[in-house]
Write an enzyme that holds these catalytic residues in place. Structure first.
Site, PDB file in Angstrom:
ATOM      1  CG  HIS A   8       8.116  -0.941  -3.109  1.00 40.01           C
ATOM      2  ND1 HIS A   8       7.185  -1.203  -4.092  1.00 40.01           N
ATOM      3  CD2 HIS A   8       7.468  -0.179  -2.193  1.00 40.01           C
ATOM      4  CE1 HIS A   8       6.039  -0.623  -3.792  1.00 40.01           C
ATOM      5  NE2 HIS A   8       6.183   0.015  -2.645  1.00 40.01           N
ATOM      6  CG  ASP A  26       7.806  -3.404  -6.574  1.00 36.27           C
ATOM      7  OD1 ASP A  26       8.521  -3.905  -5.683  1.00 36.27           O
ATOM      8  OD2 ASP A  26       7.168  -2.353  -6.426  1.00 36.27           O
ATOM      9  CB  SER A  29       3.099  -0.491  -1.641  1.00 37.64           C
ATOM     10  OG  SER A  29       3.277   0.757  -2.241  1.00 37.64           O
TER      11      SER A  29
END
Length: 364
Positions: free
Chosen positions: A109, A139, A213
Site C-alpha cells: 500500500h 500487503d 508502514s
C-alpha cells in the site's frame, strides 16, 4: 462536623512525610531494579538504522467525471477539459534493505500505483526505486535500487520464536520525519484484523504512526521479525496498538517476488466454514466443512463434495477454515496433496492436484 473533618485531613497529611521518608530507600531500590530491566536500545538502533530507508512515492491521479454529467451535453466538455490533465499525489512510507545488492522491502500500500519511487537512506543518499513485484494479500512489495557499492542489509529473524512480552524496536519514517525508532513489547500474536485470508499479525505497543508502514520491527538481536503495516487508532496517530506482518510469512513472499516478480499460491476452489465439536471448550475445531465446490475447480475434479468435512492435510490436522486456506496456499500449484475427510461421518481420503490461485478466487 467541618472542624472534625479538617483535623482528620491534617492528621492524614501529617503522616505522609513520615511514610515517604521511611519508604524512600526501598522505592529507590525498586527503581534501580526496574531501570536494570529496561533495555538500552542505543547500540541496537545505531546498528540497524543505516539499513532502514524512507520511501517517497508520486502517483498520477485523474479527476473522475461526476455521475450527474454522464449522458448530458456537458460530458464532452468535461472530457475535453480533462484530456492530458493529471494531478500528482505524493505519499511516504518506510522500508529496509534485505540484500547488499539493493533489494528493499516495504508495504504494497506504500507503493500502490506509483509512477515514481524515491528511496532515501539515513545518511541522505537517494536512489530511484524500481518495483520488482508486489503481493496485495500480504500487503508486501519488493523494490530494487542501483547503488555504486554494496548496501548495509538486515537479517531475517524467526517470528515463531517471539513470545508475548518480548521487547521489540520499530524503525521508520513517521509523518515523513525520517529515521525514527520506537520501542515496546509484543502485545499479542496471530491477530486477525480483517485485512485478508492470510491475517496473522504481530500486535505491538511500540508507537507506530502514518509513515511507519513498510518499516522493520526488530527483536533484541537486531533481526527483522515483522514489517509494520497497520495501526488501530481513533485519531489517526498511535494509540499503542500496531500490527506487523510476521517475518516467517513475509520471507517466503519476498523470496517469490525476488525470483519471479509474483506470488503463486495453491488453490482448491471451495468455500469453507469452521466446524465446532459439540461441547468443545473455547470453540475447539473439529475440521472444516466444504460449503461449496466451484465447477471445474481442482476440488471438483478430485471428487470433493459439498458437505465433506476436511480434517487433515497430508496427515496434519486442520481445525479451522483459515488453517485450510493457508495450508493449501503454501503448496506449489501442480503438486498433489492428500486430504483426510469425513463423508457422511465416514473417514476417507482424496488426492487433489492443487491449482493456481486466481486473482479473485473463492476462499479456498
Amino acid at each position: 462536623m467541618p472542624h472534625s473533618l479538617s483535623r482528620r485531613a491534617l492528621a492524614g497529611l501529617a503522616l505522609l512525610p513520615v511514610v515517604g521518608c521511611a519508604a524512600a530507600p526501598q522505592a529507590q531500590a525498586q527503581r534501580g531494579v526496574a531501570m536494570q530491566m529496561v533495555p538500552d536500545f542505543a547500540d541496537l538502533a545505531e546498528r540497524v538504522l543505516p539499513s532502514v530507508v524512507s520511501i517517497s512515492v508520486t502517483s498520477e491521479a485523474r479527476t473522475e467525471m461526476p455521475p450527474e454529467l454522464r449522458g448530458t451535453p456537458f460530458e464532452r466538455y468535461f472530457r475535453e477539459r480533462q484530456r492530458g490533465r493529471s494531478q500528482q499525489v505524493m505519499g511516504a512510507g518506510s522500508g529496509f534493505v534485505i540484500d547488499p545488492a539493493g533489494y528493499v522491502v516495504t508495504n504494497n500500500h506504500v507503493i500502490g500505483n506509483a509512477s515514481r519511487v524515491q528511496v532515501t537512506f539515513q545518511n541522505g543518499q537517494e536512489y530511484a526505486g524500481r518495483l520488482v513485484g508486489m503481493d496485495d494479500l500480504t500487503d508486501l512489495a519488493l523494490l530494487r535500487i542501483e547503488a555504486p557499492a554494496p548496501l548495509p542489509a538486515l537479517a531475517w529473524g524467526s517470528s515463531a520464536a517471539l513470545r508475548v512480552g518480548n521487547w521489540v524496536l520499530a524503525a521508520g519514517n513517521p509523518f515523513g520525519l525520517g529515521g525514527s525508532v520506537t520501542s515496546g513489547i509484543v502485545s499479542a500474536r496471530g491477530r486477525e484484523i480483517g485485512a485478508g485470508p492470510f491475517d496473522d499479525f504481530i500486535q505491538t505497543d511500540a508507537p507506530i504512526n502514518p509513515g511507519n508502514s513498510g518499516g522493520p520491527l526488530f527483536n533484541m538481536a537486531g533481526e527483522v521479525i515483522g514489517i509494520n503495516t497497520a495501526i488501530y487508532s481513533p485519531s489517526g496517530a498511535s494509540a499503542g496498538i500496531g500490527f506487523a506482518v510476521p517475518s516467517d510469512l513475509a520471507r517466503g513472499v519476498i523470496d517469490q517476488l525476488r525470483g519471479s516478480g509474483r506470488v503463486e499460491r495453491g488453490w482448491l476452489g471451495v468455500s469453507v466454514q469452521d466446524v465446532t465439536e459439540p461441547g468443545a471448550r473455547n470453540g475447539a475445531g473439529a475440521g472444516v466443512l466444504i460449503a461449496g465446490v466451484e465447477r471445474g475447480s481442482p476440488a471438483a475434479r478430485a471428487g470433493l463434495r459439498q458437505g465433506d468435512q476436511v480434517v487433515a492435510i497430508e496427515g496434519d490436522r486442520v481445525d479451522t477454515s483459515r488453517a485450510l486456506v493457508r495450508g493449501i496456499a503454501a503448496i506449489t500449484p501442480g503438486q498433489n496433496v492428500r486430504l483426510s475427510i469425513l463423508r457422511n461421518g465416514r473417514p476417507t481420503e482424496l488426492t487433489v492436484r492443487v491449482g493456481r490461485r486466481p486473482a479473485t478466487p473463492a476462499p479456498g
